[in-house]
Design an enzyme around this catalytic site. Sequence first.
Site, PDB file in Angstrom:
ATOM      1  N   SER A  11     -10.807  76.931   8.878  1.00  0.00           N
ATOM      2  CA  SER A  11      -9.631  76.664   8.041  1.00  0.00           C
ATOM      3  C   SER A  11      -8.407  77.413   8.557  1.00  0.00           C
ATOM      4  O   SER A  11      -7.293  76.871   8.578  1.00  0.00           O
ATOM      5  CB  SER A  11      -9.921  77.069   6.592  1.00  0.00           C
ATOM      6  OG  SER A  11     -11.039  76.374   6.091  1.00  0.00           O
ATOM      7  N   ASN A  12      -8.599  78.667   8.975  1.00  0.00           N
ATOM      8  CA  ASN A  12      -7.476  79.464   9.463  1.00  0.00           C
ATOM      9  C   ASN A  12      -7.028  79.054  10.857  1.00  0.00           C
ATOM     10  O   ASN A  12      -5.972  79.479  11.319  1.00  0.00           O
ATOM     11  CB  ASN A  12      -7.835  80.947   9.426  1.00  0.00           C
ATOM     12  CG  ASN A  12      -7.950  81.457   8.012  1.00  0.00           C
ATOM     13  OD1 ASN A  12      -6.956  81.668   7.347  1.00  0.00           O
ATOM     14  ND2 ASN A  12      -9.185  81.626   7.531  1.00  0.00           N
TER      15      ASN A  12
ATOM     16  N   LYS B  22     -21.772  79.915   5.868  1.00  0.00           N
ATOM     17  CA  LYS B  22     -20.571  80.686   5.544  1.00  0.00           C
ATOM     18  C   LYS B  22     -20.129  80.203   4.175  1.00  0.00           C
ATOM     19  O   LYS B  22     -19.751  79.044   3.998  1.00  0.00           O
ATOM     20  CB  LYS B  22     -19.453  80.452   6.567  1.00  0.00           C
ATOM     21  CG  LYS B  22     -18.186  81.237   6.192  1.00  0.00           C
ATOM     22  CD  LYS B  22     -16.933  80.693   6.840  1.00  0.00           C
ATOM     23  CE  LYS B  22     -15.716  81.413   6.258  1.00  0.00           C
ATOM     24  NZ  LYS B  22     -14.447  80.796   6.670  1.00  0.00           N
TER      25      LYS B  22
ATOM     26  N   SER C 216     -17.559  80.566   1.158  1.00  0.00           N
ATOM     27  CA  SER C 216     -16.253  81.069   0.732  1.00  0.00           C
ATOM     28  C   SER C 216     -16.035  80.643  -0.705  1.00  0.00           C
ATOM     29  O   SER C 216     -15.874  79.456  -0.980  1.00  0.00           O
ATOM     30  CB  SER C 216     -15.143  80.501   1.623  1.00  0.00           C
ATOM     31  OG  SER C 216     -15.377  80.819   2.979  1.00  0.00           O
TER      32      SER C 216
ATOM     33  N   GLY D 241     -17.566  84.690   3.156  1.00  0.00           N
ATOM     34  CA  GLY D 241     -16.403  83.981   3.657  1.00  0.00           C
ATOM     35  C   GLY D 241     -15.089  84.640   3.321  1.00  0.00           C
ATOM     36  O   GLY D 241     -14.035  84.016   3.471  1.00  0.00           O
TER      37      GLY D 241
END
Length: 338
Positions: free
Chosen positions: A83-84, A202, A204, A233
């Site tokens: 996402s980042n 992961k 989040s 996450g």
Amino acid sequence: MAFSTRLASSLWPTLAALHWTAPRQCRGLSTPQGPEPSLDLRGIFPPLATPFSPKQEVDYAQLEGNLSRYASIPFRGLVVLGSNGEYPYLAPRERLEVVSSVHRALPRDRLLLAGSGCESTQATIEMTVSMAEAGADVALVVTPCYYRGAMTSAALVHHYTEVGDASPIPVVLYSVPANTGLDLPMEAVITLAQHPNIIGIKDSGGDRVSPQITRMGLMVHKTRQDDFQVLAGSAGFLLASYAVGASGGVCALANILGAPLCQLDRLCRKGQWEEARDLQHRLIEPNTAVTRRFGVPGLKKAMEWFGYYGGPCRAPLAPLSPAQVEELRNTFSTNGWL
């Protein structure tokens, strides 16, 4: 030993119930009973930001510059195209070139996890195979979500099973409901943990910290007999995640404060809980600022203050306003990082 009653109020209700106690001879993290993992994911992974030039082209020179700075930090590995990394905004050819570039620069003792999730199962398989050919060690596969109403537990199990069967590299599930609006159901995780090529998740959890820790603890408990590892996450609940048995963390804040996060990892593993708690407190607000509060534009802006290249995001992500920049800077400075 029990956690101090001074634990952050946002984490206390869950952690207090745990009464975390380790054996006297080793007060660090215990290892859940089960098989030895085929690929050890213990440690910190920064989900790399993708650097862009002022013309919004991928800036591979700046990417290499950031990688050279990260080389001195004891990360377990790196995550690209999460996402980042603005994964949805990159063309397929750019995604593969980013993976290839990072693979060429990465020390051989570090893992490379690459985002390969697409909306269809067929496209995900094709992207995952391509990521492996480009040098990825592990595929990080986000939940398909465009038709989220049809994404039942059975549909997701089928999707990930097909991907796991076809992937030439191990697969890590990726649940990020803040972006997808879809939580990977617990029953699906438990079923998929039995797949020989699906080695972890992961997870989040957005803002739901207490339920998130409960969920992660249950995942660890229910999959303890499988070759399966749970990764936190977010840096905001990293200490709490370790307390319930998480193996490591994929944390946006590691792009900026990688060394302190690796220090938190070490303190938890050594059982130095009071020092770990104090460090965790100082990471909560900066983490919130570069995730939920200001997102990727905030992450990239803060990277610049710590010697990394952040640069612009791709449109339609907009830069922060001057007032937002000041608020972000104040968050880091009041917690002693600037």
